[in-house]
Motif scaffolding. Structure first.
Motif, PDB file in Angstrom:
ATOM      1  N   GLN A 120       0.819  -1.209   0.000  1.00  0.00           N
ATOM      2  CA  GLN A 120       0.000   0.000   0.000  1.00  0.00           C
ATOM      3  C   GLN A 120       0.859   1.268   0.000  1.00  0.00           C
ATOM      4  OE1 GLN A 120      -3.215  -1.427  -0.665  1.00  0.00           O
ATOM      5  NE2 GLN A 120      -3.918   0.147   0.715  1.00  0.00           N
ATOM      6  N   ARG A 121       2.165   1.105   0.143  1.00  0.00           N
ATOM      7  CA  ARG A 121       3.107   2.213   0.260  1.00  0.00           C
ATOM      8  C   ARG A 121       2.810   3.045   1.513  1.00  0.00           C
ATOM      9  NH1 ARG A 121       4.070   4.370  -5.986  1.00  0.00           N
ATOM     10  NH2 ARG A 121       4.789   2.346  -6.792  1.00  0.00           N
ATOM     11  N   TRP A 122       2.459   2.328   2.571  1.00  0.00           N
ATOM     12  CA  TRP A 122       2.258   2.964   3.866  1.00  0.00           C
ATOM     13  C   TRP A 122       3.566   2.933   4.635  1.00  0.00           C
ATOM     14  CZ3 TRP A 122      -2.883   0.306   5.783  1.00  0.00           C
ATOM     15  CH2 TRP A 122      -3.937   0.744   4.956  1.00  0.00           C
ATOM     16  N   LYS A 123       3.846   3.988   5.356  1.00  0.00           N
ATOM     17  CA  LYS A 123       5.055   4.048   6.167  1.00  0.00           C
ATOM     18  C   LYS A 123       4.833   3.328   7.490  1.00  0.00           C
ATOM     19  CE  LYS A 123       8.188   7.236   8.505  1.00  0.00           C
ATOM     20  NZ  LYS A 123       8.446   8.664   8.835  1.00  0.00           N
ATOM     21  N   ILE A 124       5.671   2.337   7.786  1.00  0.00           N
ATOM     22  CA  ILE A 124       5.577   1.581   9.029  1.00  0.00           C
ATOM     23  C   ILE A 124       6.727   1.992   9.939  1.00  0.00           C
ATOM     24  CG2 ILE A 124       5.471  -0.716  10.064  1.00  0.00           C
ATOM     25  CD1 ILE A 124       4.740  -1.777   7.295  1.00  0.00           C
ATOM     26  N   GLU A 125       6.397   2.288  11.183  1.00  0.00           N
ATOM     27  CA  GLU A 125       7.402   2.736  12.131  1.00  0.00           C
ATOM     28  C   GLU A 125       7.272   1.917  13.409  1.00  0.00           C
ATOM     29  OE1 GLU A 125       8.699   6.889  14.384  1.00  0.00           O
ATOM     30  OE2 GLU A 125       6.967   6.814  13.055  1.00  0.00           O
ATOM     31  N   ILE A 126       8.289   1.115  13.728  1.00  0.00           N
ATOM     32  CA  ILE A 126       8.278   0.321  14.948  1.00  0.00           C
ATOM     33  C   ILE A 126       8.540   1.250  16.127  1.00  0.00           C
ATOM     34  CG2 ILE A 126       9.320  -1.597  16.216  1.00  0.00           C
ATOM     35  CD1 ILE A 126       7.802  -2.460  13.738  1.00  0.00           C
ATOM     36  N   ILE A 127       7.598   1.296  17.075  1.00  0.00           N
ATOM     37  CA  ILE A 127       7.713   2.181  18.223  1.00  0.00           C
ATOM     38  C   ILE A 127       8.462   1.496  19.357  1.00  0.00           C
ATOM     39  CG2 ILE A 127       6.437   3.549  19.912  1.00  0.00           C
ATOM     40  CD1 ILE A 127       6.311   4.475  16.950  1.00  0.00           C
ATOM     41  N   ASP A 128       8.068   0.283  19.682  1.00  0.00           N
ATOM     42  CA  ASP A 128       8.698  -0.429  20.791  1.00  0.00           C
ATOM     43  C   ASP A 128       8.458  -1.912  20.587  1.00  0.00           C
ATOM     44  OD1 ASP A 128      10.171  -0.756  23.054  1.00  0.00           O
ATOM     45  OD2 ASP A 128       8.537  -0.318  24.453  1.00  0.00           O
ATOM     46  N   SER A 129       9.341  -2.739  21.087  1.00  0.00           N
ATOM     47  CA  SER A 129       9.171  -4.183  20.980  1.00  0.00           C
ATOM     48  C   SER A 129       9.816  -4.853  22.173  1.00  0.00           C
ATOM     49  CB  SER A 129       9.804  -4.721  19.687  1.00  0.00           C
ATOM     50  OG  SER A 129      11.204  -4.489  19.691  1.00  0.00           O
ATOM     51  N   SER A 130       9.244  -5.971  22.552  1.00  0.00           N
ATOM     52  CA  SER A 130       9.781  -6.761  23.648  1.00  0.00           C
ATOM     53  C   SER A 130       9.993  -8.168  23.138  1.00  0.00           C
ATOM     54  CB  SER A 130       8.808  -6.769  24.831  1.00  0.00           C
ATOM     55  OG  SER A 130       9.295  -7.583  25.871  1.00  0.00           O
ATOM     56  N   THR A 131      11.238  -8.593  23.036  1.00  0.00           N
ATOM     57  CA  THR A 131      11.532  -9.906  22.476  1.00  0.00           C
ATOM     58  C   THR A 131      11.158 -11.001  23.458  1.00  0.00           C
ATOM     59  OG1 THR A 131      13.792  -9.780  23.315  1.00  0.00           O
ATOM     60  CG2 THR A 131      13.415  -9.051  21.057  1.00  0.00           C
ATOM     61  N   ASN A 132      10.894 -12.178  22.920  1.00  0.00           N
ATOM     62  CA  ASN A 132      10.562 -13.332  23.742  1.00  0.00           C
ATOM     63  C   ASN A 132      11.786 -13.749  24.537  1.00  0.00           C
ATOM     64  OD1 ASN A 132       9.951 -16.012  24.664  1.00  0.00           O
ATOM     65  ND2 ASN A 132       8.352 -16.106  23.114  1.00  0.00           N
ATOM     66  N   THR A 133      11.655 -13.787  25.848  1.00  0.00           N
ATOM     67  CA  THR A 133      12.789 -14.117  26.711  1.00  0.00           C
ATOM     68  C   THR A 133      12.898 -15.608  26.996  1.00  0.00           C
ATOM     69  OG1 THR A 133      11.420 -13.716  28.665  1.00  0.00           O
ATOM     70  CG2 THR A 133      12.717 -11.866  27.826  1.00  0.00           C
ATOM     71  N   ALA A 134      12.017 -16.418  26.398  1.00  0.00           N
ATOM     72  CA  ALA A 134      12.046 -17.856  26.659  1.00  0.00           C
ATOM     73  C   ALA A 134      13.046 -18.584  25.765  1.00  0.00           C
ATOM     74  CB  ALA A 134      10.653 -18.449  26.453  1.00  0.00           C
ATOM     75  N   GLY A 135      13.718 -17.883  24.888  1.00  0.00           N
ATOM     76  CA  GLY A 135      14.732 -18.498  24.049  1.00  0.00           C
ATOM     77  C   GLY A 135      14.187 -19.181  22.817  1.00  0.00           C
ATOM     78  N   ILE A 136      12.936 -18.932  22.447  1.00  0.00           N
ATOM     79  CA  ILE A 136      12.347 -19.599  21.288  1.00  0.00           C
ATOM     80  C   ILE A 136      12.118 -18.628  20.137  1.00  0.00           C
ATOM     81  CG2 ILE A 136      11.236 -21.383  22.679  1.00  0.00           C
ATOM     82  CD1 ILE A 136       8.637 -19.851  22.449  1.00  0.00           C
ATOM     83  N   GLY A 137      12.601 -17.402  20.287  1.00  0.00           N
ATOM     84  CA  GLY A 137      12.463 -16.430  19.216  1.00  0.00           C
ATOM     85  C   GLY A 137      11.112 -15.746  19.240  1.00  0.00           C
ATOM     86  N   GLY A 138      10.918 -14.813  18.310  1.00  0.00           N
ATOM     87  CA  GLY A 138       9.656 -14.116  18.221  1.00  0.00           C
ATOM     88  C   GLY A 138       9.562 -12.951  19.181  1.00  0.00           C
ATOM     89  N   TYR A 139       8.357 -12.453  19.373  1.00  0.00           N
ATOM     90  CA  TYR A 139       8.124 -11.274  20.187  1.00  0.00           C
ATOM     91  C   TYR A 139       7.007 -11.526  21.187  1.00  0.00           C
ATOM     92  CZ  TYR A 139      10.829  -8.806  16.643  1.00  0.00           C
ATOM     93  OH  TYR A 139      11.817  -8.401  15.782  1.00  0.00           O
ATOM     94  N   LYS A 140       7.133 -10.911  22.338  1.00  0.00           N
ATOM     95  CA  LYS A 140       6.034 -10.893  23.292  1.00  0.00           C
ATOM     96  C   LYS A 140       5.070  -9.766  22.961  1.00  0.00           C
ATOM     97  CE  LYS A 140       8.070 -12.955  27.458  1.00  0.00           C
ATOM     98  NZ  LYS A 140       8.395 -12.716  28.885  1.00  0.00           N
ATOM     99  N   GLU A 141       5.612  -8.651  22.520  1.00  0.00           N
ATOM    100  CA  GLU A 141       4.782  -7.498  22.230  1.00  0.00           C
ATOM    101  C   GLU A 141       5.474  -6.605  21.207  1.00  0.00           C
ATOM    102  OE1 GLU A 141       4.149  -4.881  25.506  1.00  0.00           O
ATOM    103  OE2 GLU A 141       2.364  -3.968  24.628  1.00  0.00           O
ATOM    104  N   ILE A 142       4.704  -6.092  20.277  1.00  0.00           N
ATOM    105  CA  ILE A 142       5.217  -5.143  19.293  1.00  0.00           C
ATOM    106  C   ILE A 142       4.228  -3.985  19.188  1.00  0.00           C
ATOM    107  CG2 ILE A 142       5.798  -4.725  16.879  1.00  0.00           C
ATOM    108  CD1 ILE A 142       6.650  -7.572  16.611  1.00  0.00           C
ATOM    109  N   VAL A 143       4.738  -2.780  19.219  1.00  0.00           N
ATOM    110  CA  VAL A 143       3.923  -1.588  18.997  1.00  0.00           C
ATOM    111  C   VAL A 143       4.471  -0.897  17.754  1.00  0.00           C
ATOM    112  CG1 VAL A 143       3.135   0.611  19.915  1.00  0.00           C
ATOM    113  CG2 VAL A 143       3.514  -1.323  21.469  1.00  0.00           C
TER     114      VAL A 143
END
Length: 226
Positions: free
Chosen positions: A9-32
């Motif tokens: 869509q040619r929309w601008k995406i801006e990652i505000i904050d993220s919290s990585t998964n601390t269990a060692g399996i990758g991914g994210y707990k939360e993304i804003v």
């Protein structure tokens, strides 16, 4: 999927904050993240709610389907709203950014966390190297959330009527299921099932979004006609 859709869509995406998964399996707990373009909310608002995923992990030797869920909240950003925020109602903390940004970011307390004590709302921002800029952005996000909270209070009587069709965004509400073994996506609000999961994950969200828009417009017409 939403990232690829926004890129198309040619929309601008801006990652505000993220919290990585601390269990060692990758991914994210939360993304804003923030989508900066006109009309983004009108298309993305239908994504608020609980998204359920059914898949067979590569570590599953018995072929059993595992179910997980992610909660999505979509809020419109308000530029300058009349929201009263008293300084004594705020708890402001600074800390070192945990994200990318190089040596400078990790060595300075540039990230900002603001807690609004009366409501318990917490906002964070760490995407800028300047603490002043992060604080200004965090305050903007707080205004948006407080505005949304006030709107929810004012529209509480109408919310129950809309909930069945569009969904309220409550954490307990399952709106959609992604079934990998069957290549299936089902939206439970409008009982629509598509067998195109791979294409959907590649950013082809148009059919689902068009169906949600049509369902909303149909419901509004029925409400007017009584």
């Amino acid at each position: 999927m939403y990232t690829r859709f926004c890129e198309r869509q040619r929309w601008k995406i801006e990652i505000i904050d993220s919290s990585t998964n601390t269990a060692g399996i990758g991914g994210y707990k939360e993304i804003v993240f923030r989508i900066d373009t006109k009309g983004a909310y009108s298309k993305m608002k239908y994504e608020s709610g609980v998204h359920r995923v059914q898949r067979v992990p590569i570590t599953e030797a018995g072929g059993r389907i595992h179910t997980s869920a992610a909660t999505v909240a979509v809020l419109p950003e308000v530029d300058d709203v009349e929201v009263e925020i008293r300084q004594e109602d705020l708890k402001i903390d600074t800390y070192r950014s945990s994200g990318a940004g190089g040596q400078h970011v990790n060595m300075t307390d540039s990230a900002v966390r603001i807690t609004h004590l009366p409501t318990g709302i917490v906002v964070t921002c760490q995407d800028e190297r300047s603490q002043i800029k992060n604080r200004a952005r965090a305050m903007s996000y707080l205004k948006t959330k407080l505005y949304d909270l006030e709107q929810q209070k004012q529209n509480s009587e109408q919310a129950s009527e809309r909930r069945g069709m569009i969904g309220s965004g409550d954490r307990s509400e399952r709106i959609r299921t992604y079934n990998f073994p069957q290549n299936r996506i089902t939206d439970h609000r409008i009982n629509l099932t598509l067998y195109k999961l791979e294409a959907y994950l590649d950013g082809d969200l148009y059919e689902m979004m068009d169906a949600m828009l049509l369902a909303e417009q149909t419901q509004k017409l029925q409400d007017i006609e009584g």
